[in-house]
Each structure stands twice: as structure tokens, then as C-alpha cells.
Design a protein around this motif. Sequence first.
Motif, mmCIF file in Angstrom:
data_model
loop_
_atom_site.group_PDB
_atom_site.id
_atom_site.type_symbol
_atom_site.label_atom_id
_atom_site.label_comp_id
_atom_site.label_asym_id
_atom_site.label_seq_id
_atom_site.Cartn_x
_atom_site.Cartn_y
_atom_site.Cartn_z
ATOM 1 N N LEU A 170 -4.754 9.161 0.909
ATOM 2 C CA LEU A 170 -4.632 8.676 2.281
ATOM 3 C C LEU A 170 -3.978 7.312 2.262
ATOM 4 C CD1 LEU A 170 -8.315 9.288 3.484
ATOM 5 C CD2 LEU A 170 -6.385 10.859 3.720
ATOM 6 N N ASP A 171 -2.813 7.212 2.869
ATOM 7 C CA ASP A 171 -2.199 5.888 3.026
ATOM 8 C C ASP A 171 -2.737 5.336 4.337
ATOM 9 O OD1 ASP A 171 -0.645 3.638 2.860
ATOM 10 O OD2 ASP A 171 1.209 4.624 3.497
ATOM 11 N N THR A 172 -3.763 4.492 4.254
ATOM 12 C CA THR A 172 -4.416 4.016 5.477
ATOM 13 C C THR A 172 -3.735 2.748 5.980
ATOM 14 O OG1 THR A 172 -6.024 2.529 4.434
ATOM 15 C CG2 THR A 172 -6.632 4.851 4.551
ATOM 16 N N LYS A 175 0.812 -1.234 0.000
ATOM 17 C CA LYS A 175 0.000 0.000 0.000
ATOM 18 C C LYS A 175 0.835 1.269 0.000
ATOM 19 C CE LYS A 175 -2.329 -0.320 3.739
ATOM 20 N NZ LYS A 175 -1.823 -1.625 4.061
ATOM 21 N N SER A 176 1.786 1.350 0.924
ATOM 22 C CA SER A 176 2.553 2.599 1.059
ATOM 23 C C SER A 176 3.391 2.858 -0.188
ATOM 24 C CB SER A 176 3.463 2.549 2.287
ATOM 25 O OG SER A 176 2.669 2.422 3.432
ATOM 26 N N ASN A 177 4.010 1.798 -0.698
ATOM 27 C CA ASN A 177 4.788 1.975 -1.937
ATOM 28 C C ASN A 177 3.883 2.381 -3.089
ATOM 29 O OD1 ASN A 177 7.833 1.210 -1.908
ATOM 30 N ND2 ASN A 177 6.838 -0.129 -0.412
ATOM 31 N N ALA A 189 3.152 4.395 10.212
ATOM 32 C CA ALA A 189 3.334 5.426 9.192
ATOM 33 C C ALA A 189 4.744 5.324 8.641
ATOM 34 C CB ALA A 189 3.107 6.795 9.825
ATOM 35 N N ASN A 190 4.890 5.271 7.340
ATOM 36 C CA ASN A 190 6.261 5.142 6.825
ATOM 37 C C ASN A 190 6.532 5.803 5.485
ATOM 38 O OD1 ASN A 190 4.950 3.285 5.267
ATOM 39 N ND2 ASN A 190 5.781 1.522 6.351
ATOM 40 N N ILE A 191 5.664 6.684 5.039
ATOM 41 C CA ILE A 191 5.951 7.435 3.809
ATOM 42 C C ILE A 191 7.266 8.211 3.997
ATOM 43 C CG2 ILE A 191 5.186 9.374 2.351
ATOM 44 C CD1 ILE A 191 3.606 6.831 1.761
HETATM 45 MG MG LIG Z 1 2.118 0.938 4.783
#
Ligand SMILES: [Mg+2]
Length: 289
Positions: free
Chosen positions: A144-146, A42-44, A70-72
Motif C-alpha cells: 500500500l502506497d499510503t 515513499k512512492s519511489n 496517487a502517482n505510481i
Molecule cells: Mg507518494
Amino acid sequence: MLDQANQLREKMLIKQSDKPSKKTVKKTRVLAIASGKGGVGKSNFALNFGLSLIEQDKKVLILDVDMGFANIDVLLDQIPRETIASMIEKDLAVRDIIEKGPNGLLFISGGNGFNELFRMDDHKLHKFFQELATLQGEVDYIILDTGAGLSYENLRFILAADDVILVTTPEPTSITDAYSVVKMVHGKDPNVHMKLVVNQCVSIKEGQQTADNFTQAAAQFLGKEIGALGSIPNDLHVPEAVKKQQPLLLVYPNSESAVAIRQLTGEFLHLRVPYKLGLKGFIMKIFFK
Ligand SMILES: [Mg+2]
Ligand SMILES: Nc1ncnc2c1ncn2[C@@H]1O[C@H](COP(=O)(O)OP(=O)(O)O)[C@@H](O)[C@H]1O
């Protein structure tokens, strides 16, 4: 809670009717990236999809609301000076906490304590969303990165967004968890627009088959139409980019997965999903659902 929500609604309705010219106001769509299982990419995806939208001349802000994970900022190797949690603590404006990433990408980190705030302190939360509303028209997309799964916060974000992109891998565990998300969200609001992305596919065929099976099951058993946006191959360039703490789209722009993300972005931009209330609608729904 309800009093504050009513006050907020009134303020927003007044502001909307006060607008001199609708033409000049840019629309801000809120897009939630969601998944059932964690670790599906997801985050990537949020990061590289955002950068791909920027390549198409869109202004993009990523709001990292994966509470606790959280890791963006880690993917970008940029430690945020402030977070939503510290903004509230220090009474800052939302503009004070926006970080500038590569290629004009904007992002905001949730920070530690944001989840407790979401659950307990309506007054502070109200203030944060009021601040967020001031970004209406300043960016085209808020992504939104949920977090994974169906926590209380996640569900609220998903139900309030204009569009939801559900990320799964072809693994049965990831698929069944994604299906549970669809079931729950559809049960709460059948009008949520959901699109599927199949990540980490070993072949195009596997991606297509996974998407077909998923969308057919959702249509048949839940009566839910979910469009397939496309698939992204399992590509070692992704973990390589993560190790370098640089976005895939910038460090391996011609890799298979980067090309697939651009294709998905093209598909997404061609969709004619009706614009609802955008950012203001999102904020109102966060308070009323
Ligand atoms: Mg993630
Ligand atoms: N298309 C892909 N091919 C190979 N590895 C991937 C791909 N997408 C994600 N990954 C890997 O999967 C792991 C989890 O990705 P991440 O974006 O952090 O997932 P999530 O946000 O869903 O927890 C990372 O180590 C990343 O390198």
C-alpha cells in the motif's frame, strides 16, 4: 456499518473454514509504506521495493491509496484504464482494474473520489474490500502506497496491515513527523510491526545514526521496538528515473540507491515477522478498528 462488517466477517470466517487444504493456499501479506512528512520518497520506495521483491520471485501488487496524490501510474508512465473509484461506479470486478506494469508488477490506482468513498459509503467500500479479498493467495505481497501523515484513511490502512515500513529522511522535520506516526499507531495498537527506512542519506553513517536515534527514542519513550531495515543514499539517479518515468531499479539497476533497495529487500525477507491473517485479516481489521 456494523451490520455490513458483521456480514463480511461471517462470510470470511465461513470461507476460511471451508478451505479444503491450507497447504495449497499461498499467503498474501499486506505491507503499508507510510511516512509522517510528504515528499520523503515513499512512492519511489514502494515501486522499487516491489520490483526488488519481484527479483526475488515474489508476486507483487501495489495498491496506490495516496488519496489525491496517487502517482505510481505517473512513475510508470502508464495511465490506468480503471481505478478503484471507477470500479465501484461501474460495478467492475477487481481483476478488471489491475494494471500490468514492468516485470509482472501489478498495480491498482485509487483514482479521484476514492477518499470520499472511504469516508461516506460503507456499502460501496464493503463491496470493494470483498472484491479485494478474492486476491488472497494470488500474490505474495500487496504494497500500500499510503499518503503522508495521519489522516483517517491512512491510519486505518496502517493499523490493518501485516507490516508497516515507515520512511523518513534524516531531516529533523521528517523525523519528528515520523515519530508522531509511531506514537499515534502504537497508542492505538501496540502490536503493529513497524520497520524504519531512512531515505536520502548523504552518507551511510548519517543513515545509521538517524536510524539509531529514532529506534532508541521509540524504545525509551514509547516502549516500542522498531527495527531499522536500512538506509538509501541521496542519489540523483532517483529524480532522473522519475523524469524518465521509468523505475529506478530497471533504468539504473546498478546505481547506489538501487543496490541499497535490494539490500533492504534482503533484510526484509529475512525477518521472521509472524504471519497474521494476511489479506483477509487486513480487510477484517479495516472494518473493525
Ligand atoms: Mg507518494
Ligand atoms: N534516494 C533518493 N535520492 C534522491 N532523491 C530522491 C530519493 N528518493 C526520493 N527522491 C526524490 O524525492 C521526491 C519525492 O519522492 P516521492 O517518492 O514522490 O515521495 P512521497 O511519495 O513520499 O511523496 C522525488 O522527486 C524523488 O525524485
